[in-house]
Design an enzyme around this catalytic site. Structure first.
Site: not given
Ligand code: CAA
Length: 264
Positions: A70, A115, A118, A138
């Site tokens: 998400a 997500g 999922e 999460e």
């Molecule tokens: N939401 C919004 N933006 C996200 C994102 C997310 N889930 N994941 C990555 N981005 C964005 C980053 O903020 C970044 O944006 P900016 O350039 O504007 O700063 C861009 O994507 C690139 O990301 P990174 O610079 O972090 O890239 P990286 O290669 O260093 O790392 C990653 C990649 C490991 C995927 C890291 O971005 C990360 O851990 N992201 C979060 C993933 C996550 O935790 N997802 C689960 C969300 S919770 C969920 O999904 C619950 C549900 O079911 C409702």
């Protein structure tokens, strides 16, 4: 909005043009699901549901991310009611994948987190690029999985593996996902789409009625379990969303630091 401007694009492909290829185009945020992306995805799935000539669907993305979960930036702006709606919406959309009459293949090209993982679990078959990364992170953010992870992952990989992945929040490589029965094959990135198409053609060449009926049995057998799990995930989402640990988890992620959770 023109088709090219949409986040969720789709086209018919294959020798008989009866395979739908869905691709996500929100690369800037690693294809994280925001409200527009969820709406567009639902719209595409509903269209496919009404088509009689489609035999298989492939879902994929380009680049380093399949779906990074998400959209946490969007999520941070939501109030409790909107957050509950977000959980419910994702659940409905992913259930739609299961209710499609034709098989859906997730061709996981990169990050499939939260997500995003999922989503792949709601698909009938998962294959992955060797660069794919899976995870249910999460709990590292202050959340519990909300889009079916706690119910579909145990069904696919077994309860022990599901608890390991969900309670640690650790990320795993495509090869480990293969060992844990989460994906059925891993390919070099440049071969992934061709392999997905090959798989889809095999399914498309089988007797359509038989394929539809077989999928229907899987869906109906597990439907009640999924619905019950969905309700429980919605309940679990409430205390998580109300906690200050969630704000801390998201802030820590975006500021690339370790979160300090306080159990409140
Ligand atoms: N939401 C919004 N933006 C996200 C994102 C997310 N889930 N994941 C990555 N981005 C964005 C980053 O903020 C970044 O944006 P900016 O350039 O504007 O700063 C861009 O994507 C690139 O990301 P990174 O610079 O972090 O890239 P990286 O290669 O260093 O790392 C990653 C990649 C490991 C995927 C890291 O971005 C990360 O851990 N992201 C979060 C993933 C996550 O935790 N997802 C689960 C969300 S919770 C969920 O999904 C619950 C549900 O079911 C409702």
């Amino acid at each position: 909005m023109s088709e090219e401007e949409k986040i969720v694009q789709y086209k018919q492909v294959g020798k008989n043009n009866n395979i739908v290829l869905i691709t996500f185009h929100r690369h800037k945020d690693l294809n994280a699901f925001n409200s527009q992306m969820l709406e567009e995805f639902e719209e595409v799935l509903l269209k496919i549901k009404q088509e009689n000539d489609i035999r298989c669907v492939i879902i994929t993305s380009e680049g380093k991310s399949f779906v990074a979960g998400a959209d946490l930036k969007w999520m941070s702006t939501l109030n409790e009611e909107n957050y509950n709606d977000l959980i419910a919406k994702g659940q409905v959309v992913f259930e739609l994948i299961e209710s499609l009459p034709v098989p859906v293949i997730a061709a996981v090209n990169g990050y499939a987190l939260g997500g995003g993982m999922e989503l792949s679990l709601a698909c009938d078959i998962r294959i992955a690029s060797s660069k794919a990364v899976f995870g249910q992170p999460e709990v590292t953010l202050g959340l519990a999985p909300g889009w079916g992870g706690t119910v579909r992952l145990p069904l696919i990989s077994g309860l022990g593996v599901a608890k390991d992945l969900i309670l640690t929040g650790r990320k795993i490589s495509a090869d480990e996902a293969l060992k844990l029965n989460i994906v059925s094959a891993v390919y070099p990135p440049e071969e992934l789409l061709d392999k997905a198409l090959e798989l889809a053609e095999t399914i498309a060449s089988n007797a359509p009625i038989a394929v539809r009926e077989a999928k229907k049995v899987f869906t109906s057998t597990f439907q009640e379990k999924v619905k019950e799990g969905y309700r429980k995930e919605q309940d679990a989402a409430k205390p998580c969303f109300a906690s200050s640990d969630l704000k801390e988890g998201i802030d820590a992620l975006f500021n690339r630091r370790k979160p300090e959770f306080k159990d409140n």
